[in-house]
Design a protein around this motif. Structure first.
Motif, PDB file in Angstrom:
ATOM      1  N   THR A  72       0.829  -1.197   0.000  1.00  0.00           N
ATOM      2  CA  THR A  72       0.000   0.000   0.000  1.00  0.00           C
ATOM      3  C   THR A  72       0.870   1.257   0.000  1.00  0.00           C
ATOM      4  O   THR A  72       2.069   1.192   0.276  1.00  0.00           O
ATOM      5  N   THR A 139      -1.455 -10.156   8.454  1.00  0.00           N
ATOM      6  CA  THR A 139      -0.573  -9.725   7.368  1.00  0.00           C
ATOM      7  C   THR A 139       0.546  -8.842   7.918  1.00  0.00           C
ATOM      8  O   THR A 139       0.380  -8.189   8.958  1.00  0.00           O
ATOM      9  N   GLU A 141       1.387  -6.196   6.543  1.00  0.00           N
ATOM     10  CA  GLU A 141       0.830  -4.851   6.405  1.00  0.00           C
ATOM     11  C   GLU A 141       0.145  -4.420   7.696  1.00  0.00           C
ATOM     12  O   GLU A 141       0.307  -3.275   8.160  1.00  0.00           O
ATOM     13  N   SER A 185       0.573  -7.514   1.741  1.00  0.00           N
ATOM     14  CA  SER A 185      -0.739  -8.133   1.973  1.00  0.00           C
ATOM     15  C   SER A 185      -0.674  -9.622   2.277  1.00  0.00           C
ATOM     16  O   SER A 185      -1.711 -10.236   2.544  1.00  0.00           O
TER      17      SER A 185
END
Length: 367
Positions: A72, A139, A141, A185
């Motif tokens: 991201t 994750t 993330e 992810s």
């Protein structure tokens, strides 16, 4: 609780609880200051909902089972938080660090050491938060989001963020990833090992540490790898004292790793730290290196051995950050920031006394 910053490009206003409903479903950390700002940014913001295929990996031959996930956009630090010179540079160029590359090893003052104790304690708190998140299904993330928020709550800047363009607030290195893995992810899976590397910047100084964690039920070889890597760091720390040559650290690490059938990565080393993220001395972890310097009281540096199940050689992913074992076998790492004292050393990033460290933390057996 730290105030979030509006996700809209060019807007640094504090964000409230307004969140894009699609981001909410996708688990993307994106908040907005007002409905009007959200609508204004929609044309660009909606692009973040689509999975991105990184063209740099087209045709890339992976060495092991880990694959790149979706990364991201880079998060923003709160505007009032102090930050290093590279934080706001378009390419993350650390000018002060580059300018000091030929400098002598810093002997820190008592005031500087006091600040280093504070920043290293904050770094330890952040790593502990990340470590307790480790389990199957989470994750990397999500771990990075928690790290970023924990830094904001402590008025710290996450040192990796935009350092030479690094896109995240921490490094997460899973299985065959040696170091500098970019949070993405991919959910952690039962049987993985995951290293989380944290550095925070507070009141003009950096504190750096990392640990390798067990994800669920881990095989015996991986348990041994993590155990031996931890022991390599412990044995290296025991050598730290005034008058010791920096080049000798690699001898004790290599001896213990090789005795257990493992190898020592040669491409990355420990480093001086303080006002700069990376500075002199260089502290290689392998034997017969040519590191320069003698330890003196007031020196502050990291030791962070990377130990492989197979061969020591590594290759770099096309993202120019993720280092993986060339043979695809697993790697583990532990790191502490250390202060040379008059009689030995002080572990500035050590675990917090009277705190429970349970699975997934590695707990050494007591004799």
């Amino acid at each position: 609780m730290a105030t979030k910053v509006c996700t809209s490009i060019g807007c640094d206003k504090p964000a409230g609880s307004l969140k894009c409903p699609i981001c909410l479903k996708l688990g993307i950390d994106a908040f907005f200051c007002t409905q009007a700002c959200f609508k204004k940014s929609w044309a660009l913001h909606k692009l973040s909902h689509k999975p991105k295929t990184d063209g740099r990996f087209a045709g890339f031959r992976y060495t092991g089972p880990i694959r790149v996930g979706t990364v991201t956009p880079m998060r923003k630090a709160l505007p009032e938080i102090g930050r290093p010179d590279y934080a706001d540079h378009a390419e993350g160029y650390p000018k002060s660090e580059v300018d000091a590359r030929h400098s002598v090893i810093t002997i820190h003052t008592e005031d500087e050491i006091a600040t280093m104790r504070t920043v290293c304690r904050l770094g330890r708190e952040v790593l502990d938060i990340a470590g307790r998140m480790i389990k199957p299904g989470v994750t990397t993330e999500e771990i990075d989001i928690a790290v970023h928020e924990a830094c904001m709550e402590r008025q710290c800047y996450p040192s990796p963020l935009n350092y030479r363009g690094f896109p995240k607030s921490c490094c997460t290195s899973v299985n065959e990833v040696i170091c500098h893995g970019i949070p993405d992810s991919r959910p952690l899976e039962d049987g993985d090992i995951c290293n989380v590397d944290i550095t925070v910047y507070f009141q003009g100084f950096h504190g750096d540490l990392n640990e390798t964690f067990f994800v669920g039920n881990v095989d015996e070889e991986s348990k041994k790898l993590v155990k031996v890597t931890y022991e390599c760091l412990e044995k290296a720390i025991a050598k730290v004292k005034p008058g010791e040559l920096y080049r000798n650290i690699g001898n004790v690490i290599t001896k213990h790793a090789n005795a257990n059938g493992f190898s020592v990565v040669k491409s990355y080393c420990g480093h001086g730290i303080g006002r700069l993220f990376h500075t002199n001395p260089n502290v290689p972890h392998y034997a017969k290196n040519k590191a320069i310097g003698v330890m003196k009281p007031g020196h502050i540096f990291t030791i962070e051995p990377m130990i492989n199940v197979g061969r020591w050689q590594d290759i770099l992913w096309p993202d120019d950050w993720t280092s993986v074992t060339r043979d695809g076998k697993r790697s583990a790492q532990f790191e502490q920031t250390l202060l040379v004292t008059e009689t030995g050393c002080e572990i500035l990033t050590g675990r917090i006394p009277n705190t429970s460290y349970k699975h997934p933390f590695y707990i050494p057996e007591k004799n």
